[in-house]
Motif scaffolding. Sequence first.
Motif, PDB file in Angstrom:
ATOM      1  N   TYR A 153       0.779  -1.240   0.000  1.00 16.76           N
ATOM      2  CA  TYR A 153       0.000   0.000   0.000  1.00 16.76           C
ATOM      3  C   TYR A 153       0.816   1.299   0.000  1.00 16.76           C
ATOM      4  N   ALA A 154       2.111   1.246   0.225  1.00 16.43           N
ATOM      5  CA  ALA A 154       2.880   2.491   0.327  1.00 16.43           C
ATOM      6  C   ALA A 154       2.953   3.215  -1.017  1.00 16.43           C
ATOM      7  N   VAL A 155       3.049   4.546  -0.956  1.00 15.89           N
ATOM      8  CA  VAL A 155       3.141   5.418  -2.134  1.00 15.89           C
ATOM      9  C   VAL A 155       4.555   5.989  -2.189  1.00 15.89           C
ATOM     10  N   GLU A 156       5.187   5.975  -3.348  1.00 18.99           N
ATOM     11  CA  GLU A 156       6.524   6.557  -3.466  1.00 18.99           C
ATOM     12  C   GLU A 156       6.422   8.071  -3.609  1.00 18.99           C
ATOM     13  N   THR A 157       7.185   8.806  -2.814  1.00 20.14           N
ATOM     14  CA  THR A 157       7.137  10.275  -2.812  1.00 20.14           C
ATOM     15  C   THR A 157       8.466  10.908  -3.204  1.00 20.14           C
ATOM     16  N   LYS A 158       9.476  10.111  -3.461  1.00 24.20           N
ATOM     17  CA  LYS A 158      10.824  10.610  -3.750  1.00 24.20           C
ATOM     18  C   LYS A 158      10.823  11.612  -4.900  1.00 24.20           C
ATOM     19  N   GLY A 159      11.377  12.808  -4.641  1.00 26.62           N
ATOM     20  CA  GLY A 159      11.612  13.791  -5.688  1.00 26.62           C
ATOM     21  C   GLY A 159      10.386  14.466  -6.260  1.00 26.62           C
TER      22      GLY A 159
ATOM     23  N   VAL B 236       7.088  17.180  -5.990  1.00 21.64           N
ATOM     24  CA  VAL B 236       6.624  18.397  -5.325  1.00 21.64           C
ATOM     25  C   VAL B 236       5.420  18.049  -4.449  1.00 21.64           C
ATOM     26  N   LEU B 237       5.330  18.662  -3.275  1.00 22.11           N
ATOM     27  CA  LEU B 237       4.245  18.356  -2.343  1.00 22.11           C
ATOM     28  C   LEU B 237       2.874  18.523  -2.978  1.00 22.11           C
ATOM     29  N   GLU B 238       2.685  19.600  -3.725  1.00 21.43           N
ATOM     30  CA  GLU B 238       1.383  19.859  -4.344  1.00 21.43           C
ATOM     31  C   GLU B 238       1.069  18.892  -5.479  1.00 21.43           C
ATOM     32  N   GLU B 239       2.105  18.325  -6.101  1.00 23.52           N
ATOM     33  CA  GLU B 239       1.887  17.294  -7.118  1.00 23.52           C
ATOM     34  C   GLU B 239       1.413  16.001  -6.470  1.00 23.52           C
ATOM     35  N   LEU B 240       2.002  15.686  -5.307  1.00 29.22           N
ATOM     36  CA  LEU B 240       1.637  14.463  -4.585  1.00 29.22           C
ATOM     37  C   LEU B 240       0.225  14.537  -4.023  1.00 29.22           C
ATOM     38  N   SER B 241      -0.163  15.736  -3.567  1.00 26.02           N
ATOM     39  CA  SER B 241      -1.400  15.855  -2.798  1.00 26.02           C
ATOM     40  C   SER B 241      -2.225  17.044  -3.293  1.00 26.02           C
ATOM     41  N   PRO B 242      -3.100  16.848  -4.270  1.00 26.40           N
ATOM     42  CA  PRO B 242      -3.897  17.948  -4.806  1.00 26.40           C
ATOM     43  C   PRO B 242      -4.949  18.425  -3.792  1.00 26.40           C
TER      44      PRO B 242
END
Length: 461
Positions: free
Chosen positions: A447-453, A455-461
């Motif tokens: 279930y984990a989501v990769e967040t490496k590299g 932008v915060l706003e791209e990851l979480s709209p």
Amino acid sequence: MTTYAAGGPNAAANANAALLARLERIPVTRRLSLIRIIIGTATFFDAYTVLVIAFAMPKLVTEWQLTPVWVGAILSAGYVGQFIGAILFGWLAERIGRLPTLLITIVLFVSMDVACLFAWSGASMLVFRFLQGIGTGGEVPVASAYINEFVGARKRGRFFLLYEVIFPVGLLFAGLAGYFLVPAFGWRALFVVGLIPAVLMIPLRMLMPESPRWLAAKGRFDKADQVVSMLEREAVKEGKPLPEPVAAPVDAQPTAASNWRELFRGIYRKRTLMIWGLWITVYLVNNGLVTWLPTLYQQVFKLPLQTSLLYGWITSAVGVVASIVCALSIDKVGRKRWYGIAFLAGTVPLVILAALGATTATQVVVLAPIAYAILQTIAFSLYLYSAELYPTRLRAVGTGFGSAWLRAASSAGPLLVGFVVADLGIRYVFAAFAVVTLLGAVVTMRYAVETKGRVLEELSP
């Protein structure tokens, strides 16, 4: 309403995107390094305060004639308070800001440190540690959200984790203080040391600006612009490269109000449940280990007090080394891959201890620190990962909710050890911990989501 938002939602979204584009390309300046040091000082003593009771406990067991169940209850009381504090102050930080909330948490945990100096029984210590935990539980998730909101995607992991590594260093310092101070000056000396943040933190916070992302999320674009402009001027003054802003992802609702129910809607429901699973599994094991080991060495293996404290310190020391390695590497490896490997690797020494029976102190002092060190790379970096999974309007409250489960698991860990040691024996503690660690690996890989590299706003709209 500011002039930036005067044109309505589209103007606010465009203003927010422009602000974020400027913020993302700001290099690490002296100001940002100073912020990391100041917040790191508070986090250092948060960690110290969390663990110091473990090194006072061998003395308190004798002085107050505490049973294993009482020991577990006192060790757990602080974590129960931290559970409440993490939720309460995460919610408060979304409403009044990161800096005012941090000040409240620091004042609370320092004042309760004073109260612990005057504890006269197991019951009084339990109450004071519970109240102190409310303050310590709120400080780290809010600080994590605050620091994450200043740094661009490419350098966020390394910058943040070099701050967060101060937490295991604080645990290490608690061990050193316990080793040198308790035999010579008694357990109260440990709480005297914990008063240092009152002297350092309150005046230094005047040097820190409010999070520009939080200001923008509240529609205060003029204030956010002032903070970003200050950082840009300082970068130029220091001769740091300041490239042209690159259009950042546009947040369609940059000034939306925080609503904790959104944690359980849309894409955030799966993320919330996943991160809760990681917090619970890794901290149930690690804090169960690190808080009980000094007492186990003395009570189960009959080692002298100073030897028990030294062995407990070794566990904290290897955790610091592993954390530094993680801080320098996780931006290259990635969060999901690192966690999956670490959970699986951490299971191995726990299984070996259970198979051997943990019959000697040597077995425990060799294998338990290995498991702790591997899992500590997950534990100390989950604040980074949690803050990356949510938008600004949910970042502090989402991190607070997640770390609340850290506190619940940390509370359950010492209680679990206390009951299992009393009823079944020490080997079954390590067997139970191995099962929990393996469960963490399953949650990560599925279930984990990769967040490496990203932008915060791209990851979480």
